[in-house]
Structures are given as C-alpha cells and as structure tokens.
Design a protein around this motif. Structure first.
Motif, PDB file in Angstrom:
ATOM      1  N   ARG A   9       0.831  -1.201   0.000  1.00 33.39           N
ATOM      2  CA  ARG A   9       0.000   0.000   0.000  1.00 33.39           C
ATOM      3  C   ARG A   9       0.864   1.248   0.000  1.00 33.39           C
ATOM      4  O   ARG A   9       1.863   1.319   0.693  1.00 33.39           O
ATOM      5  CB  ARG A   9      -0.913   0.022   1.221  1.00 33.39           C
ATOM      6  N   ARG A  10       0.437   2.239  -0.771  1.00 34.60           N
ATOM      7  CA  ARG A  10       1.109   3.538  -0.787  1.00 34.60           C
ATOM      8  C   ARG A  10       0.295   4.590  -0.051  1.00 34.60           C
ATOM      9  O   ARG A  10       0.830   5.572   0.413  1.00 34.60           O
ATOM     10  CB  ARG A  10       1.338   3.984  -2.233  1.00 34.60           C
ATOM     11  N   ILE A  11      -1.007   4.372   0.012  1.00 30.85           N
ATOM     12  CA  ILE A  11      -1.911   5.304   0.679  1.00 30.85           C
ATOM     13  C   ILE A  11      -2.154   4.786   2.094  1.00 30.85           C
ATOM     14  O   ILE A  11      -2.555   3.639   2.284  1.00 30.85           O
ATOM     15  CB  ILE A  11      -3.266   5.419  -0.061  1.00 30.85           C
ATOM     16  N   ASP A  12      -1.927   5.629   3.085  1.00 27.94           N
ATOM     17  CA  ASP A  12      -2.223   5.290   4.468  1.00 27.94           C
ATOM     18  C   ASP A  12      -3.710   4.948   4.582  1.00 27.94           C
ATOM     19  O   ASP A  12      -4.566   5.656   4.011  1.00 27.94           O
ATOM     20  CB  ASP A  12      -1.872   6.482   5.371  1.00 27.94           C
ATOM     21  N   GLU A  62      -7.197  -1.117  -2.470  1.00 27.83           N
ATOM     22  CA  GLU A  62      -8.076  -2.044  -1.762  1.00 27.83           C
ATOM     23  C   GLU A  62      -8.499  -3.181  -2.689  1.00 27.83           C
ATOM     24  O   GLU A  62      -8.492  -4.352  -2.298  1.00 27.83           O
ATOM     25  CB  GLU A  62      -9.297  -1.300  -1.218  1.00 27.83           C
ATOM     26  N   LEU A  63      -8.841  -2.861  -3.926  1.00 25.22           N
ATOM     27  CA  LEU A  63      -9.209  -3.884  -4.907  1.00 25.22           C
ATOM     28  C   LEU A  63      -8.043  -4.854  -5.122  1.00 25.22           C
ATOM     29  O   LEU A  63      -8.219  -6.067  -5.092  1.00 25.22           O
ATOM     30  CB  LEU A  63      -9.613  -3.234  -6.228  1.00 25.22           C
ATOM     31  N   ALA A  64      -6.855  -4.318  -5.329  1.00 26.78           N
ATOM     32  CA  ALA A  64      -5.680  -5.155  -5.574  1.00 26.78           C
ATOM     33  C   ALA A  64      -5.342  -6.027  -4.366  1.00 26.78           C
ATOM     34  O   ALA A  64      -4.871  -7.157  -4.533  1.00 26.78           O
ATOM     35  CB  ALA A  64      -4.489  -4.289  -5.963  1.00 26.78           C
ATOM     36  N   SER A  65      -5.591  -5.528  -3.164  1.00 27.45           N
ATOM     37  CA  SER A  65      -5.293  -6.332  -1.973  1.00 27.45           C
ATOM     38  C   SER A  65      -6.310  -7.455  -1.788  1.00 27.45           C
ATOM     39  O   SER A  65      -5.974  -8.518  -1.279  1.00 27.45           O
ATOM     40  CB  SER A  65      -5.227  -5.453  -0.729  1.00 27.45           C
ATOM     41  N   ARG A  66      -7.538  -7.246  -2.226  1.00 24.73           N
ATOM     42  CA  ARG A  66      -8.572  -8.280  -2.098  1.00 24.73           C
ATOM     43  C   ARG A  66      -8.523  -9.306  -3.221  1.00 24.73           C
ATOM     44  O   ARG A  66      -8.989 -10.426  -3.039  1.00 24.73           O
ATOM     45  CB  ARG A  66      -9.957  -7.637  -2.072  1.00 24.73           C
ATOM     46  N   ALA A  67      -8.014  -8.906  -4.365  1.00 25.70           N
ATOM     47  CA  ALA A  67      -7.953  -9.801  -5.529  1.00 25.70           C
ATOM     48  C   ALA A  67      -6.587  -9.674  -6.195  1.00 25.70           C
ATOM     49  O   ALA A  67      -6.465  -9.133  -7.297  1.00 25.70           O
ATOM     50  CB  ALA A  67      -9.070  -9.461  -6.507  1.00 25.70           C
ATOM     51  N   PRO A  68      -5.527 -10.143  -5.515  1.00 24.78           N
ATOM     52  CA  PRO A  68      -4.189  -9.985  -6.079  1.00 24.78           C
ATOM     53  C   PRO A  68      -4.018 -10.775  -7.374  1.00 24.78           C
ATOM     54  O   PRO A  68      -4.635 -11.808  -7.561  1.00 24.78           O
ATOM     55  CB  PRO A  68      -3.270 -10.513  -4.974  1.00 24.78           C
ATOM     56  N   GLY A  69      -3.208 -10.254  -8.248  1.00 28.88           N
ATOM     57  CA  GLY A  69      -2.924 -10.909  -9.516  1.00 28.88           C
ATOM     58  C   GLY A  69      -2.571  -9.895 -10.577  1.00 28.88           C
ATOM     59  O   GLY A  69      -2.432  -8.706 -10.294  1.00 28.88           O
ATOM     60  N   ASN A  70      -2.439 -10.379 -11.813  1.00 26.07           N
ATOM     61  CA  ASN A  70      -2.021  -9.513 -12.919  1.00 26.07           C
ATOM     62  C   ASN A  70      -2.819  -9.742 -14.190  1.00 26.07           C
ATOM     63  O   ASN A  70      -2.378  -9.347 -15.262  1.00 26.07           O
ATOM     64  CB  ASN A  70      -0.539  -9.754 -13.235  1.00 26.07           C
ATOM     65  N   SER A  71      -3.982 -10.361 -14.115  1.00 29.42           N
ATOM     66  CA  SER A  71      -4.698 -10.659 -15.354  1.00 29.42           C
ATOM     67  C   SER A  71      -5.696  -9.579 -15.765  1.00 29.42           C
ATOM     68  O   SER A  71      -6.204  -9.613 -16.878  1.00 29.42           O
ATOM     69  CB  SER A  71      -5.403 -12.006 -15.247  1.00 29.42           C
ATOM     70  N   LEU A  72      -5.988  -8.625 -14.892  1.00 29.91           N
ATOM     71  CA  LEU A  72      -6.920  -7.536 -15.205  1.00 29.91           C
ATOM     72  C   LEU A  72      -6.295  -6.220 -14.789  1.00 29.91           C
ATOM     73  O   LEU A  72      -5.731  -6.107 -13.703  1.00 29.91           O
ATOM     74  CB  LEU A  72      -8.243  -7.719 -14.451  1.00 29.91           C
ATOM     75  N   GLU A  73      -6.412  -5.227 -15.658  1.00 31.12           N
ATOM     76  CA  GLU A  73      -5.975  -3.884 -15.300  1.00 31.12           C
ATOM     77  C   GLU A  73      -7.208  -3.006 -15.178  1.00 31.12           C
ATOM     78  O   GLU A  73      -8.017  -2.937 -16.096  1.00 31.12           O
ATOM     79  CB  GLU A  73      -5.024  -3.320 -16.354  1.00 31.12           C
ATOM     80  N   VAL A  74      -7.350  -2.356 -14.033  1.00 27.00           N
ATOM     81  CA  VAL A  74      -8.449  -1.420 -13.789  1.00 27.00           C
ATOM     82  C   VAL A  74      -7.859  -0.025 -13.872  1.00 27.00           C
ATOM     83  O   VAL A  74      -6.941   0.314 -13.134  1.00 27.00           O
ATOM     84  CB  VAL A  74      -9.114  -1.666 -12.418  1.00 27.00           C
ATOM     85  N   CYS A  84      -4.938  -6.649 -11.033  1.00 31.71           N
ATOM     86  CA  CYS A  84      -5.528  -7.509 -10.021  1.00 31.71           C
ATOM     87  C   CYS A  84      -6.041  -8.794 -10.665  1.00 31.71           C
ATOM     88  O   CYS A  84      -5.950  -8.962 -11.873  1.00 31.71           O
ATOM     89  CB  CYS A  84      -6.659  -6.775  -9.289  1.00 31.71           C
ATOM     90  N   ILE A  85      -6.569  -9.668  -9.878  1.00 33.28           N
ATOM     91  CA  ILE A  85      -7.207 -10.936 -10.230  1.00 33.28           C
ATOM     92  C   ILE A  85      -6.196 -11.945 -10.778  1.00 33.28           C
ATOM     93  O   ILE A  85      -5.455 -11.666 -11.715  1.00 33.28           O
ATOM     94  CB  ILE A  85      -8.394 -10.734 -11.195  1.00 33.28           C
ATOM     95  N   GLU A  86      -6.208 -13.118 -10.156  1.00 37.60           N
ATOM     96  CA  GLU A  86      -5.324 -14.198 -10.579  1.00 37.60           C
ATOM     97  C   GLU A  86      -5.638 -14.630 -12.004  1.00 37.60           C
ATOM     98  O   GLU A  86      -6.772 -14.561 -12.446  1.00 37.60           O
ATOM     99  CB  GLU A  86      -5.497 -15.402  -9.653  1.00 37.60           C
ATOM    100  N   GLY A  87      -4.626 -15.090 -12.685  1.00 36.17           N
ATOM    101  CA  GLY A  87      -4.776 -15.571 -14.043  1.00 36.17           C
ATOM    102  C   GLY A  87      -3.472 -15.424 -14.780  1.00 36.17           C
ATOM    103  O   GLY A  87      -2.409 -15.332 -14.162  1.00 36.17           O
ATOM    104  N   PRO A  88      -3.530 -15.371 -16.107  1.00 35.10           N
ATOM    105  CA  PRO A  88      -2.305 -15.245 -16.888  1.00 35.10           C
ATOM    106  C   PRO A  88      -1.531 -13.986 -16.488  1.00 35.10           C
ATOM    107  O   PRO A  88      -2.116 -12.936 -16.287  1.00 35.10           O
ATOM    108  CB  PRO A  88      -2.790 -15.126 -18.332  1.00 35.10           C
ATOM    109  N   VAL A  89      -0.233 -14.130 -16.361  1.00 33.92           N
ATOM    110  CA  VAL A  89       0.616 -13.006 -15.972  1.00 33.92           C
ATOM    111  C   VAL A  89       0.828 -12.103 -17.173  1.00 33.92           C
ATOM    112  O   VAL A  89       1.134 -12.559 -18.269  1.00 33.92           O
ATOM    113  CB  VAL A  89       1.969 -13.496 -15.419  1.00 33.92           C
ATOM    114  N   HIS A  90       0.644 -10.817 -16.949  1.00 37.37           N
ATOM    115  CA  HIS A  90       0.810  -9.805 -17.984  1.00 37.37           C
ATOM    116  C   HIS A  90       2.082  -9.027 -17.689  1.00 37.37           C
ATOM    117  O   HIS A  90       2.296  -8.569 -16.582  1.00 37.37           O
ATOM    118  CB  HIS A  90      -0.411  -8.875 -17.970  1.00 37.37           C
TER     119      HIS A  90
END
Length: 143
Positions: A9-12, A62-74, A84-90
């Motif tokens: 996290r970068r934001i307190d 918060e989204l990235a911490s709840r659904a870690p991964g690299n298959s979706l970019e928000v 975020c979200i598990e799956g194929p690594v980008h």
C-alpha cells in the motif's frame, strides 16, 4: 504458478478512508444518472483534486489487496490504475483484460452507490476480456 503477492500500500489506510468519506460528502446523489443528480452535486460541498485522487488510489489499492494478480488492469484516469485478479501473468503492452471508467463512476461502484450491472448497461464502464467482471468484488467499502 506461484501465488500472486499482495501489492504494498502507498496510501495510508486512515488517509484513504478519510478521502472516501470526503468524496461521499461531495457526491450525495446515489444515482449518477438521475436528472436531479446534477442539482444534488451542485449543492454538495466540492472535493479538491488531491482528496479525489487519494480516494481513487486508495480504493484501487483495496481492490488489488482483495484480488491480487495480474490478469486484469483497472484504469481510472487520470488518477490511477492497478492490476488484479489471478490468471495469466501480464508483463508488457495491454493486458488481456482491461476495465476503464471515470473517477465518479469508480468511487460510486467502490462504495456501493452504483451497481456494476447498471454502470455497464449505461456504458459508464468500458470492460473487455474474460476476467473483466468486477461485480463479485464490489462494493469495496460499504456505506
């Protein structure tokens, strides 16, 4: 495949929650598409750009911490993006799945003021790829 690591996290957390709270006070109308929404937003106190940026970045973290991964970019331009979200690594270029929206729509989704299906139906969310449905992860911060 190794388990995705949770991004740092970068934001307190307290500063992020305060920024989301300030955004809530500036966006009182839960339905962003109602004709009276503009009037309600005009009557609400304005939020400064730095606080809006903090609220967006905090909720993306918060989204990235709840659904870690690299298959979706928000993406929530101009304030931030997260993978975020598990799956194929980008690693380079455009990820296999992308979701993009304005900060108002993102914060309304993140706080439960707007439903994912409603935002997609009216075209407020540009989503592509098989892992681009965030409905199971939202809202991130309940009202």
């Amino acid at each position: 495949m190794p388990a995705p690591r949770t991004p740092r996290r970068r934001i307190d957390i307290d500063a992020g929650r305060a920024a989301v709270h300030a955004w809530r006070g500036s966006a009182r109308e839960p339905d962003l598409h109602a004709p009276e929404a503009a009037t309600a937003r005009d009557a609400a106190p304005a939020i400064d750009r730095a606080t809006l940026a903090t609220a967006v970045r905090f909720t993306l973290e918060e989204l990235a911490s709840r659904a870690p991964g690299n298959s979706l970019e928000v993406r929530v331009p101009p304030f931030g993006a997260t993978q975020c979200i598990e799956g194929p690594v980008h690693r380079r270029g455009t990820p296999p799945a992308v979701v993009e929206m304005t900060s108002e729509v993102w914060l309304a989704l993140a706080t439960g003021r707007l439903a994912w299906a409603d935002a997609v139906a009216v075209g407020d969310v540009d989503a592509s790829g098989e892992r681009s449905d965030l409905s199971a992860l939202l809202p991130l911060i309940a009202e």
